[in-house]
Design an enzyme around this catalytic site. Structure first.
Site, PDB file in Angstrom:
ATOM      1  N   GLU A  85       0.825  -1.205   0.000  1.00 25.67           N
ATOM      2  CA  GLU A  85       0.000   0.000   0.000  1.00 25.67           C
ATOM      3  C   GLU A  85       0.865   1.263   0.000  1.00 25.67           C
ATOM      4  O   GLU A  85       0.506   2.274  -0.619  1.00 25.67           O
ATOM      5  CB  GLU A  85      -0.925   0.023   1.233  1.00 25.67           C
ATOM      6  CG  GLU A  85      -2.039  -1.012   1.207  1.00 25.67           C
ATOM      7  CD  GLU A  85      -1.612  -2.393   1.711  1.00 25.67           C
ATOM      8  OE1 GLU A  85      -0.399  -2.625   1.930  1.00 25.67           O
ATOM      9  OE2 GLU A  85      -2.494  -3.255   1.872  1.00 25.67           O
ATOM     10  N   ILE A 102      23.568  -1.588 -18.686  1.00 25.19           N
ATOM     11  CA  ILE A 102      23.848  -2.610 -17.666  1.00 25.19           C
ATOM     12  C   ILE A 102      22.947  -3.825 -17.837  1.00 25.19           C
ATOM     13  O   ILE A 102      23.150  -4.863 -17.218  1.00 25.19           O
ATOM     14  CB  ILE A 102      23.754  -1.988 -16.256  1.00 25.19           C
ATOM     15  CG1 ILE A 102      24.720  -0.811 -16.144  1.00 25.19           C
ATOM     16  CG2 ILE A 102      24.038  -2.975 -15.162  1.00 25.19           C
ATOM     17  CD1 ILE A 102      26.173  -1.133 -16.453  1.00 25.19           C
ATOM     18  N   GLY A 103      21.950  -3.734 -18.705  1.00 21.03           N
ATOM     19  CA  GLY A 103      21.169  -4.936 -19.023  1.00 21.03           C
ATOM     20  C   GLY A 103      19.694  -4.687 -19.150  1.00 21.03           C
ATOM     21  O   GLY A 103      19.110  -4.898 -20.202  1.00 21.03           O
ATOM     22  N   ASP A 161      26.385 -10.287 -13.130  1.00 19.57           N
ATOM     23  CA  ASP A 161      26.196  -9.174 -12.185  1.00 19.57           C
ATOM     24  C   ASP A 161      26.484  -9.610 -10.760  1.00 19.57           C
ATOM     25  O   ASP A 161      25.951 -10.625 -10.298  1.00 19.57           O
ATOM     26  CB  ASP A 161      24.743  -8.686 -12.250  1.00 19.57           C
ATOM     27  CG  ASP A 161      24.408  -8.030 -13.590  1.00 19.57           C
ATOM     28  OD1 ASP A 161      25.293  -7.376 -14.152  1.00 19.57           O
ATOM     29  OD2 ASP A 161      23.263  -8.186 -14.053  1.00 19.57           O
ATOM     30  N   GLU A 185      27.897  -5.739  -0.510  1.00 23.51           N
ATOM     31  CA  GLU A 185      26.854  -5.756   0.526  1.00 23.51           C
ATOM     32  C   GLU A 185      27.064  -6.882   1.534  1.00 23.51           C
ATOM     33  O   GLU A 185      26.869  -6.699   2.726  1.00 23.51           O
ATOM     34  CB  GLU A 185      25.517  -5.920  -0.183  1.00 23.51           C
ATOM     35  CG  GLU A 185      24.340  -6.276   0.680  1.00 23.51           C
ATOM     36  CD  GLU A 185      23.131  -6.592  -0.210  1.00 23.51           C
ATOM     37  OE1 GLU A 185      22.891  -5.864  -1.190  1.00 23.51           O
ATOM     38  OE2 GLU A 185      22.444  -7.583   0.077  1.00 23.51           O
ATOM     39  N   CYS A 199      26.742  -2.449  -8.277  1.00 21.55           N
ATOM     40  CA  CYS A 199      26.173  -1.099  -8.168  1.00 21.55           C
ATOM     41  C   CYS A 199      26.352  -0.512  -6.780  1.00 21.55           C
ATOM     42  O   CYS A 199      25.421  -0.429  -6.016  1.00 21.55           O
ATOM     43  CB  CYS A 199      24.739  -1.021  -8.642  1.00 21.55           C
ATOM     44  SG  CYS A 199      23.692  -2.386  -8.236  1.00 21.55           S
ATOM     45  N   GLU A 242      28.838   1.813  -9.929  1.00 18.47           N
ATOM     46  CA  GLU A 242      28.080   3.042  -9.709  1.00 18.47           C
ATOM     47  C   GLU A 242      29.050   4.185  -9.428  1.00 18.47           C
ATOM     48  O   GLU A 242      29.988   4.013  -8.664  1.00 18.47           O
ATOM     49  CB  GLU A 242      27.178   2.817  -8.497  1.00 18.47           C
ATOM     50  CG  GLU A 242      26.331   3.975  -8.119  1.00 18.47           C
ATOM     51  CD  GLU A 242      25.602   3.688  -6.816  1.00 18.47           C
ATOM     52  OE1 GLU A 242      24.981   2.625  -6.689  1.00 18.47           O
ATOM     53  OE2 GLU A 242      25.701   4.542  -5.927  1.00 18.47           O
ATOM     54  N   HIS A 272      18.931   5.968 -10.487  1.00 19.13           N
ATOM     55  CA  HIS A 272      17.985   5.918  -9.363  1.00 19.13           C
ATOM     56  C   HIS A 272      17.073   7.125  -9.363  1.00 19.13           C
ATOM     57  O   HIS A 272      16.156   7.217  -8.560  1.00 19.13           O
ATOM     58  CB  HIS A 272      18.745   5.845  -8.030  1.00 19.13           C
ATOM     59  CG  HIS A 272      19.512   4.565  -7.907  1.00 19.13           C
ATOM     60  ND1 HIS A 272      20.876   4.510  -8.037  1.00 19.13           N
ATOM     61  CD2 HIS A 272      19.097   3.301  -7.724  1.00 19.13           C
ATOM     62  CE1 HIS A 272      21.267   3.250  -7.908  1.00 19.13           C
ATOM     63  NE2 HIS A 272      20.206   2.505  -7.727  1.00 19.13           N
ATOM     64  N   CYS A 328      23.545   1.580 -13.449  1.00 17.27           N
ATOM     65  CA  CYS A 328      22.865   0.313 -13.148  1.00 17.27           C
ATOM     66  C   CYS A 328      21.823   0.100 -14.240  1.00 17.27           C
ATOM     67  O   CYS A 328      21.775   0.863 -15.211  1.00 17.27           O
ATOM     68  CB  CYS A 328      22.239   0.429 -11.749  1.00 17.27           C
ATOM     69  SG  CYS A 328      21.465  -1.091 -11.152  1.00 17.27           S
TER      70      CYS A 328
HETATM   71  C1  LIG Z   1      19.347  -3.813  -8.655  1.00 20.89           C
HETATM   72  N1  LIG Z   1      18.705  -3.928  -7.405  1.00 20.89           N
HETATM   73  C2  LIG Z   1      18.082  -5.089  -6.997  1.00 20.89           C
HETATM   74  C3  LIG Z   1      18.224  -5.482  -5.668  1.00 20.89           C
HETATM   75  N2  LIG Z   1      17.643  -6.615  -5.243  1.00 20.89           N
HETATM   76  C4  LIG Z   1      16.949  -7.375  -6.088  1.00 20.89           C
HETATM   77  N3  LIG Z   1      16.395  -8.516  -5.670  1.00 20.89           N
HETATM   78  N4  LIG Z   1      16.786  -7.018  -7.375  1.00 20.89           N
HETATM   79  C5  LIG Z   1      17.330  -5.886  -7.858  1.00 20.89           C
HETATM   80  O1  LIG Z   1      17.165  -5.595  -9.032  1.00 20.89           O
HETATM   81  N5  LIG Z   1      18.935  -4.726  -4.829  1.00 20.89           N
HETATM   82  C6  LIG Z   1      19.663  -3.574  -5.233  1.00 20.89           C
HETATM   83  C7  LIG Z   1      19.135  -2.938  -6.437  1.00 20.89           C
HETATM   84  C8  LIG Z   1      18.046  -1.940  -6.183  1.00 20.89           C
HETATM   85  N6  LIG Z   1      16.821  -2.523  -5.840  1.00 20.89           N
HETATM   86  C9  LIG Z   1      15.719  -2.648  -6.636  1.00 20.89           C
HETATM   87  C10 LIG Z   1      14.733  -3.435  -6.115  1.00 20.89           C
HETATM   88  C11 LIG Z   1      13.540  -3.568  -6.790  1.00 20.89           C
HETATM   89  C12 LIG Z   1      13.342  -2.937  -7.969  1.00 20.89           C
HETATM   90  C13 LIG Z   1      12.028  -3.020  -8.655  1.00 20.89           C
HETATM   91  O2  LIG Z   1      11.886  -2.535  -9.737  1.00 20.89           O
HETATM   92  N7  LIG Z   1      11.007  -3.600  -8.030  1.00 20.89           N
HETATM   93  C14 LIG Z   1       9.682  -3.626  -8.572  1.00 20.89           C
HETATM   94  C15 LIG Z   1       9.107  -5.026  -8.570  1.00 20.89           C
HETATM   95  C16 LIG Z   1       9.810  -5.943  -9.510  1.00 20.89           C
HETATM   96  C17 LIG Z   1       8.992  -7.207  -9.693  1.00 20.89           C
HETATM   97  O3  LIG Z   1       9.122  -8.151  -8.969  1.00 20.89           O
HETATM   98  N8  LIG Z   1       8.083  -7.170 -10.618  1.00 20.89           N
HETATM   99  C18 LIG Z   1       7.156  -8.265 -10.881  1.00 20.89           C
HETATM  100  C19 LIG Z   1       5.785  -7.942 -10.286  1.00 20.89           C
HETATM  101  C20 LIG Z   1       5.326  -6.636 -10.807  1.00 20.89           C
HETATM  102  C21 LIG Z   1       4.012  -6.187 -10.184  1.00 20.89           C
HETATM  103  O4  LIG Z   1       4.009  -5.393  -9.262  1.00 20.89           O
HETATM  104  N9  LIG Z   1       2.900  -6.661 -10.745  1.00 20.89           N
HETATM  105  C22 LIG Z   1       1.623  -6.165 -10.368  1.00 20.89           C
HETATM  106  C23 LIG Z   1       0.644  -6.456 -11.489  1.00 20.89           C
HETATM  107  C24 LIG Z   1       1.127  -5.832 -12.785  1.00 20.89           C
HETATM  108  C25 LIG Z   1       0.311  -4.688 -13.257  1.00 20.89           C
HETATM  109  O5  LIG Z   1      -0.867  -4.879 -13.518  1.00 20.89           O
HETATM  110  O6  LIG Z   1       0.895  -3.581 -13.411  1.00 20.89           O
HETATM  111  C26 LIG Z   1       1.176  -6.875  -9.105  1.00 20.89           C
HETATM  112  O7  LIG Z   1       1.737  -7.942  -8.780  1.00 20.89           O
HETATM  113  O8  LIG Z   1       0.339  -6.317  -8.402  1.00 20.89           O
HETATM  114  C27 LIG Z   1       7.034  -8.464 -12.378  1.00 20.89           C
HETATM  115  O9  LIG Z   1       7.566  -7.640 -13.125  1.00 20.89           O
HETATM  116  O10 LIG Z   1       6.445  -9.458 -12.769  1.00 20.89           O
HETATM  117  C28 LIG Z   1       8.777  -2.731  -7.765  1.00 20.89           C
HETATM  118  O11 LIG Z   1       7.813  -2.222  -8.365  1.00 20.89           O
HETATM  119  O12 LIG Z   1       8.980  -2.547  -6.557  1.00 20.89           O
HETATM  120  C29 LIG Z   1      14.337  -2.164  -8.508  1.00 20.89           C
HETATM  121  C30 LIG Z   1      15.551  -2.028  -7.845  1.00 20.89           C
HETATM  122  N1  LIG Z   2      21.560  -6.530 -15.184  1.00 21.48           N
HETATM  123  C1  LIG Z   2      20.830  -5.929 -14.102  1.00 21.48           C
HETATM  124  C2  LIG Z   2      21.788  -5.449 -13.063  1.00 21.48           C
HETATM  125  C3  LIG Z   2      21.161  -4.682 -11.960  1.00 21.48           C
HETATM  126  S1  LIG Z   2      22.184  -4.531 -10.586  1.00 21.48           S
HETATM  127  C4  LIG Z   2      19.992  -4.789 -14.620  1.00 21.48           C
HETATM  128  O1  LIG Z   2      20.387  -4.210 -15.607  1.00 21.48           O
HETATM  129  O2  LIG Z   2      18.962  -4.472 -14.045  1.00 21.48           O
HETATM  130 ZN   LIG Z   3      23.122  -2.508 -10.594  1.00 24.93          ZN
END
Ligand SMILES: CN1c2c(nc(N)[nH]c2=O)NC[C@@H]1CNc1ccc(C(=O)N[C@@H](CCC(=O)N[C@@H](CCC(=O)N[C@@H](CCC(=O)O)C(=O)O)C(=O)O)C(=O)O)cc1
Ligand SMILES: N[C@@H](CCS)C(=O)O
Ligand SMILES: [Zn+2]
Length: 785
Positions: free
Chosen positions: A30, A454-455, A622, A628, A666, A688, A717, A749
């Site tokens: 929420e 970065i991908g 990656d 960390e 990163c 980064e 970011h 990133c």
């Molecule tokens: C690079 N980073 C990451 C870290 N840790 C990770 N595990 N992954 C990382 O990439 N740590 C350091 C850094 C910075 N951190 C982040 C962390 C999270 C995000 C991010 O973008 N998170 C998204 C969720 C990503 C995800 O799981 N997506 C799913 C579900 C999407 C969703 O919300 N779906 C909706 C329905 C869809 C719709 O109708 O729109 C739902 O479920 O309700 C997916 O894509 O399938 C976030 O939004 O928080 C970035 C950097």
């Molecule tokens: N290949 C990943 C790295 C994130 S740390 C990306 O581009 O999102």
């Molecule tokens: Zn990164």
């Protein structure tokens, strides 16, 4: 204990159990939804505040329903809409000059203004963001200068306390402690050389005095001051006489008339050498999972000691019998021992009972935030129950769950173990870097200052919707894959148009860079609702690594192969490394992490081989979490770096000389782990660097790092678009520190959190800047830093 200990000490009931903090995101994210609606202009401030208030109200009620009483301050008030360090900065008036216009006349900084500090706006650069200790949570770095005007300025925390009180709950406000606040801060730009934020401790304390007085006036009986900075040797070693500073600070806070009692928490490790300096406070919360009971128990005398025996960072049900024994051992030394969590529950999901798709047996092994609250409550009853008869069944149940987990089939798989045992040293070694460089130059023919990303490319709502539709069964797998191929076409074409040199497929098939791999590896389980905050509104669902790991089938190969078929330019394959997969999962605790990492590494090694066989000449593995996971205790670091580097090499050393192995990290504190990064033996490392304006390159240059290096020139970011001139400046500074043939040009990133408009513009500027500086270098024009 202080002469100024608050009066009425005995009027308040003592706690039987507590937790140091609870998830802030809400069970259905929420908070994320409310904040993102505000940013998108779909909600105004009032609507956003009311959505956040509903999350807080739900939290206190839930904690109460789970067994923490309403009136004894054992329920923490630990909410934050974005980040608790940002909240603290705002509370103590530490708003950098460039945001001064955002502060209201009453000293308050509203949600919109806080968001600007966190995310930037136009030319206003955001606060830097970095890892919170050795976790996957990220905080915003306060900027402190010699003239930062500390005062108790924003009373949001007090208002949240009062809001709960009005709802019938006397909670315990949680604030970042003054020492940690300054240890985590950076010196504001433009200040005197060598200025250290901690030198402002005395001035800052005046703001904390105001904060404590305001909480007391609102009726708070306890305030929790989080001081995890004291467990981090890299932070504490920089400050001479820190124990005296801590002592002085808490004696001063203890002298605030009528103040609430103070609970100082030292999560994420051991703060043994500082506990004696906390004699003025009434309570100490110890992390008994990553730290230990004090060697000198007299430091606990007369205090309320929260024994953090329930792991706030992993999801396994605890061994509660053992926890009870360790709490009992401390009982003789402390005034009172209260079971608690080792850290805030910020790092775990809300409630395992919602995970109906998990196998029932696995679910029985797990404890998320709500279950952990129940665990501390049970332990509280166990301590109060002299013969243990009332809690015996509960304690036995936790022991049985653990035994069941360790004995389950799939936890040990002989074929995985035999393959690892048969490895020889050659499996961890490639040819000399110089030999590989020549082979790769021939194979790839890249220009000076090659450009790449970065991908990931933006994860648009269309992509997420398509994935959600597939999960609900509304979109067939075939249709989903067709959709992804169209997305890859678009991304490849865009990169061609922009003129990037090394292309990527954009990672549209990934929900997350760790979860996606976990979904396709044996030995992992994933959750439906298990969201955990990573930073601001962004969350992750960490997978659960419970058994021996192996790869039943190729994971990324079809996508990379497809992208390569759509362009003549080199396409980089994209994998997440073993250390990061471990760091961002909840990992089994029954064997050394290094053994688990090697199992993941072997699976990735097979993936690298399959990518090569598919004609992919560059593979990026990656490891953003390498830094960390670095232990906070210096004594533990060498062993960690050894197993983590070993696992990365196992994953990558099967690659041919001509295959260019990249890695991506990163974070910008390069110095501490530079030798390990060298040890990874990757041909190119992207890091980064944009937010810290390339400061990181000083470490790179100092270490004589001889491989390819891509210091990020675009801070992803923030939605802010860097101009070409700005990127030119960063690149000139990069080639001023590191020989130009080593330098790559890339963002900080992945771009998954960004929108296409800003991504396209930023990448266009990045490519233009690379061309400008490349021309300067080739034409021999002197490049000024
Ligand atoms: C690079 N980073 C990451 C870290 N840790 C990770 N595990 N992954 C990382 O990439 N740590 C350091 C850094 C910075 N951190 C982040 C962390 C999270 C995000 C991010 O973008 N998170 C998204 C969720 C990503 C995800 O799981 N997506 C799913 C579900 C999407 C969703 O919300 N779906 C909706 C329905 C869809 C719709 O109708 O729109 C739902 O479920 O309700 C997916 O894509 O399938 C976030 O939004 O928080 C970035 C950097
Ligand atoms: N290949 C990943 C790295 C994130 S740390 C990306 O581009 O999102
Ligand atoms: Zn990164």
């Amino acid at each position: 204990m202080s002469q100024n200990a608050p009066t009425g000490h005995t009027q308040h009931p003592e706690w039987n159990a507590t937790v140091l903090g609870y998830p802030r995101i809400g069970p259905d994210r929420e908070t994320k939804k409310a904040m993102e609606a505000l940013w998108a202009g779909r909600a105004d401030l009032a609507a956003t505040e009311s959505a956040l208030a509903a999350v807080r109200a739900r939290t206190v009620r839930r904690l109460n329903a789970l067994g923490l009483p309403a009136h004894d301050a054992s329920i923490p008030s630990s909410f934050s809409a974005y980040d608790q360090v940002l909240d603290t900065a705002v509370a103590v008036g530490a708003v950098p000059e460039r945001f001064a216009d955002l502060v209201g006349a009453d000293g308050r900084v509203d949600l919109g203004a806080c968001s600007t500090m966190a995310r930037g706006r136009g030319t206003l650069a955001p606060l830097e963001m970095t890892k919170w200790f050795d976790t996957n949570y990220h905080y915003l770095v306060p900027e402190i200068g010699p003239t930062t005007a500390f005062r108790f300025a924003d009373d949001r925390g007090v208002r949240e306390f009062s809001e709960a009180l009005a709802d019938g709950f006397l909670t315990r406000p949680v604030v970042v402690g003054p020492v940690t606040f300054l240890l985590l801060a950076k010196a504001a730009d433009g200040g005197p050389e060598g200025f250290a934020p901690i030198s402002r401790l005395e001035d800052l304390l005046a703001a904390y005095e105001g904060l404590l007085a305001a909480h007391a006036a609102a009726g708070a009986t306890w305030v929790q001051l989080d001081e995890p900075g004291l467990v981090s040797e890299s932070a504490t070693a920089r400050v001479d006489g820190l124990a005296d500073l801590v002592r002085g600070a808490y004696e001063r806070l203890a002298a605030v008339p009528g103040r609430p009692r103070l609970l100082v928490a030292t999560p994420y490790g051991d703060a043994q050498e500082f506990l004696g300096a906390l004699s003025a406070v009434e309570g100490i919360a110890l992390d008994l999972v990553e730290g230990s009971a004090p060697a000198d128990p007299s430091v606990l005398a007369g205090k309320t000691v929260v024994g953090g025996v329930v792991d706030g960072r992993n999801v396994w049900r605890g061994d509660l019998e053992e926890a009870r024994e360790s709490l009992r051992r401390m009982q003789g030394s402390a005034g009172r021992v209260v079971p608690g969590t080792s850290t805030s529950l910020l790092h775990v999901p809300h409630d395992v009972s919602r995970e109906s798709a998990l196998p029932e047996r696995l679910r029985g092994w797990l404890s998320f935030a709500d279950q952990k609250v129940a665990e501390v409550v049970l332990l509280g009853r166990a301590l109060a129950d002299p013969d243990g008869s009332g809690v015996a069944a509960g304690l036995a149940d936790s022991a049985a769950a653990r035994a069941d987990r360790l004995g389950a089939s799939g936890v040990v798989r002989p074929q995985v173990r035999d393959r690892l045992a048969a490895l020889t040293p050659d499996a961890f070694r490639r040819s000399d870097h110089a030999v590989r460089r020549v082979a790769q130059e021939t194979a790839l023919g890249l220009p000076l200052l090659p450009t790449t990303t970065i991908g990931s490319f933006p994860q648009t709502s269309e992509i997420r919707r398509a994935r959600a539709a597939r999960s609900r069964g509304e979109l067939a797998q075939e249709g989903y894959e067709e959709f992804l191929r169209a997305e890859i076409d678009r991304v490849v074409q865009l990169q061609e148009e922009l003129g990037l040199d090394v292309l990527v497929h954009g990672e549209p098939e990934r929900n997350d860079m760790v979860q996606y791999f976990a979904e396709q590896l044996d030995g992992f389980a994933v959750t439906e609702h298990g969201w955990v905050q990573s930073y601001g509104s962004r969350g992750v669902r960490p997978p659960i690594l419970w058994g021996d790991v192996s790869r039943p089938a190729p994971i990324t190969v079809p996508w990379s192969r497809y992208a390569a078929s759509r362009t003549a330019k080199p396409v980089k394959g994209m994998l997440t490394g073993p250390v990061t997969i471990l760091a961002w999962s909840f990992v089994r605790d029954d064997q050394p992490l290094g053994d688990t990492a090697n199992q993941v590494a072997l699976a990735l090694r097979d993936e690298v081989a399959d990518l090569e066989a598919a004609g992919i000449g560059i593979v990026q593995v990656d490891e953003p979490a390498l830094r960390e996971l670095l232990p906070l205790r210096t004594a533990d670091q060498a062993a960690y770096l050894d197993w983590s580097v070993t696992a990365f090499r196992l994953a990558t050393a099967g690659a041919a000389d001509a295959t260019q192995v990249h890695t991506h990290l990163c974070y910008s504190e390069f110095g501490e782990v530079i030798e390990a990064i060298d040890g990874l033996d990757a041909d190119v490392t992207s890091i980064e660097a944009a937010r810290s304006r390339m400061e990181v390159l000083e470490d790179v240059a100092r270490a004589g790092f001889a491989r390819g290096i891509g210091p990020g020139v675009y801070d992803i970011h923030s939605p802010r678009v860097p101009s070409a001139e700005e990127v030119v400046g960063l690149l000139r500074s990069a080639v001023g520190s590191v020989p130009a043939p080593q330098v790559w040009v890339n963002p900080d990133c992945g771009l998954k959190t960004r929108g296409y408009a800003e991504t396209t513009e930023s990448l266009r500027n990045l490519v233009e800047a690379a061309r400008t500086v490349r021309a300067e270098l080739l034409e021999g024009t002197p490049v000024a830093g």
